[in-house]
Write an enzyme that holds these catalytic residues in place. Structure first.
Site, short mmCIF file in Angstrom:
data_model
loop_
_atom_site.label_atom_id
_atom_site.label_comp_id
_atom_site.label_asym_id
_atom_site.label_seq_id
_atom_site.Cartn_x
_atom_site.Cartn_y
_atom_site.Cartn_z
N VAL A 43 -2.74 2.62 2.74
CA VAL A 43 -3.80 3.63 2.71
C VAL A 43 -3.18 4.99 3.05
O VAL A 43 -2.47 5.11 4.03
CB VAL A 43 -4.97 3.19 3.64
CG1 VAL A 43 -4.52 2.89 5.03
CG2 VAL A 43 -6.07 4.21 3.67
N HIS A 44 -3.38 5.96 2.18
CA HIS A 44 -2.80 7.29 2.44
C HIS A 44 -3.61 8.45 1.89
O HIS A 44 -3.27 9.60 2.10
CB HIS A 44 -1.38 7.36 1.86
CG HIS A 44 -1.36 7.50 0.37
ND1 HIS A 44 -1.51 6.44 -0.48
CD2 HIS A 44 -1.25 8.60 -0.43
CE1 HIS A 44 -1.47 6.87 -1.73
NE2 HIS A 44 -1.32 8.17 -1.73
#
Ligand code: UD1
Length: 358
Positions: free
Chosen positions: A199-200
């Protein structure tokens, strides 16, 4: 034909590797420019080694900054490279700030631009990448699309059919080439059954309250979750003091390409907000839950293993349970995700060059 390729961030490297290999096989003169948008060794150097990409001849070392700073720095530093080398063509990849910046500089200097991975649209202009995609496509001369939806999007935006070349997915070219190598890797001992998480996106990680609720939810999943943490995400996690491992959530450093591919291949499911991973899991036939409200890769939902869960933690938990209980979306092959997309790109570009010199 002399060609400058511009890469800047992690997902660009896999795409450029495929295209540069195909063009090298046909004798093009190529220069690789790294903008330096990603600069940590673990986010950049290791990819060059594993992908057999030549070291960049030029590194613009722009580093991090606001969108305006990053885009402007790439433009300022890239312009003299083009005036010095005078290439016939500049190839840009994907949808990052470096992509748009390099395309703008080239088109203003009258140098042809090829955009690899053209036409993808999330139809969500709050995503910085969507702005980069729309504008890059408008000023590119060769638009290489990975899927049919991308062709329709471009035609719908008034882009001439003559510029659009439907070639397939170069990211999958690299996956097909390197999967055997990834499968031969000796990995540290892995749990028998695990999920893989990345997740970014700003929408997921810049909002601390959402990120902490997301991670709390995942700590209660009944199988271990391996979580290679992007630097942008790590900063937030450290700020909130959430970095302790639990039985389920295991924080890792960002992984090199081959290691990550090997982990995807063996995962029970993947949870992500990345674009490329939606594609890779579809190709590998691994269930994928995308924690976003939309995707610029709808083909991975229509034909592949991807499900959008949005910002809905109850839905996320339900979908995880369904997958762990054996419910899998039936997935089919996506046309032209066949390992030959870069060869088709090389044929178009070099065919054009021959026609121009005839
Ligand atoms: C960028 C792309 C995104 C892509 C992602 C892949 C844009 C607008 N975004 O997002 O589309 O999915 O790359 O990873 O171009 N940082 C480091 N070391 C690095 C690189 C970044 O510590 O090598 C940290 C910095 O704190 C930086 C932050 O990560 O401020 C964000 O980096 P940036 O390049 O701005 O965007 P990404 O979030 O990586």
């Amino acid at each position: 034909m002399s060609i400058v390729h511009v890469v800047g961030a992690r997902p660009n490297f896999m795409k450029a590797a495929a295209v540069m290999r195909a063009l090298a096989g046909r004798g093009a003169v190529q220069i690789l420019v790294h903008t330096g948008q990603h600069y940590d060794a673990g986010m950049s150097d290791v990819f060059f080694e594993q992908l057999d990409l030549p070291a960049p001849e030029i590194n613009l070392a722009v580093g991090s900054g606001s969108h305006a700073q990053q885009t402007a720095e790439v433009m300022l530093r890239f312009e003299p490279v083009l005036t010095q080398h005078q290439p016939d063509l500049v190839v840009v990849y994907g949808d990052i700030n470096s992509t748009l910046a390099a395309a703008l500089v080239s088109s203003k200097l009258g140098i042809a631009v090829a955009h690899v991975e053209a036409g993808l649209r999330s139809h969500d202009r709050t995503m910085p990448e969507e702005i980069n995609r729309i504008l890059t496509d408008q000023i590119s001369d060769f638009l290489f699309t990975p899927s049919e939806d991308a062709v329709s999007n471009l035609l719908g935006e008034g882009i001439s059919e003559k510029k659009i070349h439907h070639v397939g997915n170069v990211m999958i070219d690299t996956l097909i080439r390197l999967l055997p190598r990834a499968e031969r890797l000796t990995l540290p001992e892995l749990p028998d059954r695990y999920a893989l998480l990345t997740v970014h996106r700003p929408a997921n990680v810049d909002d601390c309250s959402w990120l902490s609720r997301l991670l709390l939810t995942l700590r209660h999943v009944r199988i271990p979750i391996l979580f290679p943490v992007h630097p942008r995400t790590r900063k937030q996690i450290e700020k909130m003091g959430l970095e302790g491992d639990s039985d389920s959530l295991r924080f890792l450093q960002p992984l090199p390409y081959l290691e990550f591919l090997a982990l995807q291949k063996r995962a029970a499911l993947v949870i992500t907000d990345s674009g490329g991973i939606q594609e890779e899991t579809t190709f590998l036939n691994i269930p994928c839950l995308t924690v976003r409200e939309n995707t610029e890769r709808p083909i991975t939902i229509a034909k592949g293993t991807n499900t959008l869960v949005g910002r809905d933690l109850l839905r996320l938990r339900t979908e995880i349970e369904r997958i762990l209980n054996g419910h899998r979306k039936p997935a089919g092959a996506v046309p032209l995700w066949d390992g030959q997309a870069a060869a088709r790109i090389a044929d178009v570009l070099l065919g054009q060059a021959m026609a121009a010199s005839a």
